[in-house]
Design an enzyme around this catalytic site. Sequence first.
Site, PDB file in Angstrom:
ATOM      1  N   GLY A  43       0.722  -1.276   0.087  1.00  0.00           N
ATOM      2  CA  GLY A  43      -0.067   0.158   0.244  1.00  0.00           C
ATOM      3  C   GLY A  43       0.814   1.159   0.025  1.00  0.00           C
ATOM      4  O   GLY A  43       0.317   2.229  -0.687  1.00  0.00           O
ATOM      5  N   GLU A  98       4.043   3.989   5.867  1.00  0.00           N
ATOM      6  CA  GLU A  98       2.942   3.456   5.753  1.00  0.00           C
ATOM      7  C   GLU A  98       1.876   4.110   5.007  1.00  0.00           C
ATOM      8  O   GLU A  98       1.918   5.400   4.862  1.00  0.00           O
ATOM      9  CB  GLU A  98       2.326   3.096   6.973  1.00  0.00           C
ATOM     10  CG  GLU A  98       2.310   1.609   7.573  1.00  0.00           C
ATOM     11  CD  GLU A  98       1.283   0.595   6.797  1.00  0.00           C
ATOM     12  OE1 GLU A  98       1.016   0.948   5.543  1.00  0.00           O
ATOM     13  OE2 GLU A  98       0.936  -0.379   7.433  1.00  0.00           O
ATOM     14  N   ASP A  99       0.905   3.540   4.433  1.00  0.00           N
ATOM     15  CA  ASP A  99      -0.337   4.074   3.530  1.00  0.00           C
ATOM     16  C   ASP A  99      -1.164   4.731   4.449  1.00  0.00           C
ATOM     17  O   ASP A  99      -1.710   6.007   4.505  1.00  0.00           O
ATOM     18  CB  ASP A  99      -0.657   3.110   2.406  1.00  0.00           C
ATOM     19  CG  ASP A  99      -1.092   1.800   3.142  1.00  0.00           C
ATOM     20  OD1 ASP A  99      -1.080   1.593   4.391  1.00  0.00           O
ATOM     21  OD2 ASP A  99      -1.802   1.091   2.642  1.00  0.00           O
ATOM     22  N   ASP A 102      -5.138   2.443  10.579  1.00  0.00           N
ATOM     23  CA  ASP A 102      -6.642   2.156  10.731  1.00  0.00           C
ATOM     24  C   ASP A 102      -7.067   1.772  12.325  1.00  0.00           C
ATOM     25  O   ASP A 102      -6.868   2.388  13.124  1.00  0.00           O
ATOM     26  CB  ASP A 102      -7.336   1.189   9.767  1.00  0.00           C
ATOM     27  CG  ASP A 102      -8.535   0.898   9.661  1.00  0.00           C
ATOM     28  OD1 ASP A 102      -9.347   1.314  10.440  1.00  0.00           O
ATOM     29  OD2 ASP A 102      -8.949  -0.015   9.331  1.00  0.00           O
ATOM     30  N   LYS A 131      -6.714   6.974  10.083  1.00  0.00           N
ATOM     31  CA  LYS A 131      -8.131   6.828  10.448  1.00  0.00           C
ATOM     32  C   LYS A 131      -8.285   6.601  11.928  1.00  0.00           C
ATOM     33  O   LYS A 131      -8.698   5.795  12.518  1.00  0.00           O
ATOM     34  CB  LYS A 131      -8.521   5.471   9.809  1.00  0.00           C
ATOM     35  CG  LYS A 131      -9.737   5.536   9.011  1.00  0.00           C
ATOM     36  CD  LYS A 131     -10.208   4.301   8.477  1.00  0.00           C
ATOM     37  CE  LYS A 131     -10.206   4.087   7.141  1.00  0.00           C
ATOM     38  NZ  LYS A 131     -10.580   2.835   6.423  1.00  0.00           N
ATOM     39  N   PHE A 152     -13.887   3.323   3.406  1.00  0.00           N
ATOM     40  CA  PHE A 152     -12.790   2.644   2.853  1.00  0.00           C
ATOM     41  C   PHE A 152     -12.180   3.030   1.547  1.00  0.00           C
ATOM     42  O   PHE A 152     -12.675   3.566   0.533  1.00  0.00           O
ATOM     43  CB  PHE A 152     -13.569   1.228   2.383  1.00  0.00           C
ATOM     44  CG  PHE A 152     -12.392   0.079   1.787  1.00  0.00           C
ATOM     45  CD1 PHE A 152     -11.629  -0.340   2.862  1.00  0.00           C
ATOM     46  CD2 PHE A 152     -12.081   0.175   0.492  1.00  0.00           C
ATOM     47  CE1 PHE A 152     -10.330  -1.322   2.241  1.00  0.00           C
ATOM     48  CE2 PHE A 152     -11.020  -0.896  -0.046  1.00  0.00           C
ATOM     49  CZ  PHE A 152     -10.457  -1.382   0.916  1.00  0.00           C
ATOM     50  N   ASP A 159      -5.569  -0.413  -2.391  1.00  0.00           N
ATOM     51  CA  ASP A 159      -6.564  -1.017  -3.268  1.00  0.00           C
ATOM     52  C   ASP A 159      -7.890  -1.598  -2.635  1.00  0.00           C
ATOM     53  O   ASP A 159      -8.173  -1.637  -1.457  1.00  0.00           O
ATOM     54  CB  ASP A 159      -5.587  -2.518  -3.681  1.00  0.00           C
ATOM     55  CG  ASP A 159      -5.651  -3.467  -2.424  1.00  0.00           C
ATOM     56  OD1 ASP A 159      -5.241  -3.051  -1.140  1.00  0.00           O
ATOM     57  OD2 ASP A 159      -6.005  -4.613  -2.885  1.00  0.00           O
ATOM     58  N   ARG A 165      -4.834   0.733  -7.063  1.00  0.00           N
ATOM     59  CA  ARG A 165      -3.523   1.144  -6.674  1.00  0.00           C
ATOM     60  C   ARG A 165      -2.844   2.147  -7.385  1.00  0.00           C
ATOM     61  O   ARG A 165      -2.068   3.033  -6.937  1.00  0.00           O
ATOM     62  CB  ARG A 165      -2.422   0.148  -6.553  1.00  0.00           C
ATOM     63  CG  ARG A 165      -2.856  -0.894  -5.385  1.00  0.00           C
ATOM     64  CD  ARG A 165      -1.576  -1.719  -5.051  1.00  0.00           C
ATOM     65  NE  ARG A 165      -1.783  -3.024  -4.374  1.00  0.00           N
ATOM     66  CZ  ARG A 165      -2.061  -3.140  -3.124  1.00  0.00           C
ATOM     67  NH1 ARG A 165      -2.024  -2.242  -2.309  1.00  0.00           N
ATOM     68  NH2 ARG A 165      -2.399  -4.313  -2.788  1.00  0.00           N
TER      69      ARG A 165
HETATM   70  P1  5GP Z   1      -4.452  -1.395  10.562  1.00  0.00           P
HETATM   71  O1  5GP Z   1      -3.470  -2.582  11.024  1.00  0.00           O
HETATM   72  O2  5GP Z   1      -4.018   0.011  11.185  1.00  0.00           O
HETATM   73  O3  5GP Z   1      -5.970  -1.582  11.031  1.00  0.00           O
HETATM   74  O4  5GP Z   1      -4.449  -1.346   9.148  1.00  0.00           O
HETATM   75  C1  5GP Z   1      -3.449  -1.241   8.328  1.00  0.00           C
HETATM   76  C2  5GP Z   1      -3.626  -1.724   6.810  1.00  0.00           C
HETATM   77  O5  5GP Z   1      -5.032  -1.997   6.648  1.00  0.00           O
HETATM   78  C3  5GP Z   1      -3.116  -0.498   6.125  1.00  0.00           C
HETATM   79  O6  5GP Z   1      -1.915  -0.810   5.699  1.00  0.00           O
HETATM   80  C4  5GP Z   1      -4.099  -0.934   4.808  1.00  0.00           C
HETATM   81  O7  5GP Z   1      -3.419  -1.857   4.139  1.00  0.00           O
HETATM   82  C5  5GP Z   1      -5.213  -1.564   5.300  1.00  0.00           C
HETATM   83  N1  5GP Z   1      -6.132  -0.384   5.237  1.00  0.00           N
HETATM   84  C6  5GP Z   1      -6.642   0.086   6.350  1.00  0.00           C
HETATM   85  N2  5GP Z   1      -7.922   1.024   5.791  1.00  0.00           N
HETATM   86  C7  5GP Z   1      -7.926   0.886   4.666  1.00  0.00           C
HETATM   87  C8  5GP Z   1      -8.684   1.702   3.591  1.00  0.00           C
HETATM   88  O8  5GP Z   1      -9.541   2.703   3.921  1.00  0.00           O
HETATM   89  N3  5GP Z   1      -8.445   1.310   2.290  1.00  0.00           N
HETATM   90  C9  5GP Z   1      -7.560   0.226   2.101  1.00  0.00           C
HETATM   91  N4  5GP Z   1      -7.425   0.197   0.732  1.00  0.00           N
HETATM   92  N5  5GP Z   1      -7.033  -0.455   2.810  1.00  0.00           N
HETATM   93  C10 5GP Z   1      -7.156   0.269   4.146  1.00  0.00           C
END
Ligand code: 5GP
Length: 176
Positions: A43, A98-99, A102, A131, A152, A159, A165
């Site tokens: 990402g 990181e992208d 969440d 987020k 999302f 993606d 992407r």
């Molecule tokens: P976390 O571990 O913080 O819950 O999530 C991190 C990963 O979840 C991110 O690196 C990403 O790959 C994916 N992710 C979280 N939110 C989104 C979103 O809104 N869109 C997409 N495409 N991926 C997300």
Amino acid sequence: MDINKLKVLFTEDEIQRRIKELSEEMNKFYKGEEVYAICVLKGAVMFATDLVKNLNMPLKMEFIRLSSYNGGTTTSGKVNAVDISLPDLNNKNVLIIEDIVDTGLTAKFLLDFMNCNFHTKSTKFCSLLDKKIKRVTEVEPDYYGFEVDDKFLVGYGLDYDGYYRNLRYIGYADKF
Ligand code: 5GP
């Protein structure tokens, strides 16, 4: 997959402007010190490459691959280290890129991994998107580009089922 159904949240210009601001902060913080920039695939690929082009300290790039989604729009709650081979980062400045943060589970996994394996000189976590509303851990990025709502998002590295992407902007759809 229908790109026309996407609504734009951040345009290419907005993203690039914010990256310039972040890189200025980082250039000041590191003041010419060597940095290991660690791009979290897949990402963060677009963000990391654009960000490092604006950094002016001696820099090496590393790539690791994690996954927590199984092709859908919600996290599985479990972080899988697909490939996390890294060089010796003891006494190095580490910048994780990181992208999106969440739940924060991925960020926590990575920061714990760094702590367990290395005594870095510094470890900073940078995410293009934050987020905050979804956080279940206490992890906060040291740098982030934009705070976002619980939608999302796709584009600019993010993606849905492997698609989107390559978009230059970040957008969302009411329904995928
Ligand atoms: P976390 O571990 O913080 O819950 O999530 C991190 C990963 O979840 C991110 O690196 C990403 O790959 C994916 N992710 C979280 N939110 C989104 C979103 O809104 N869109 C997409 N495409 N991926 C997300």
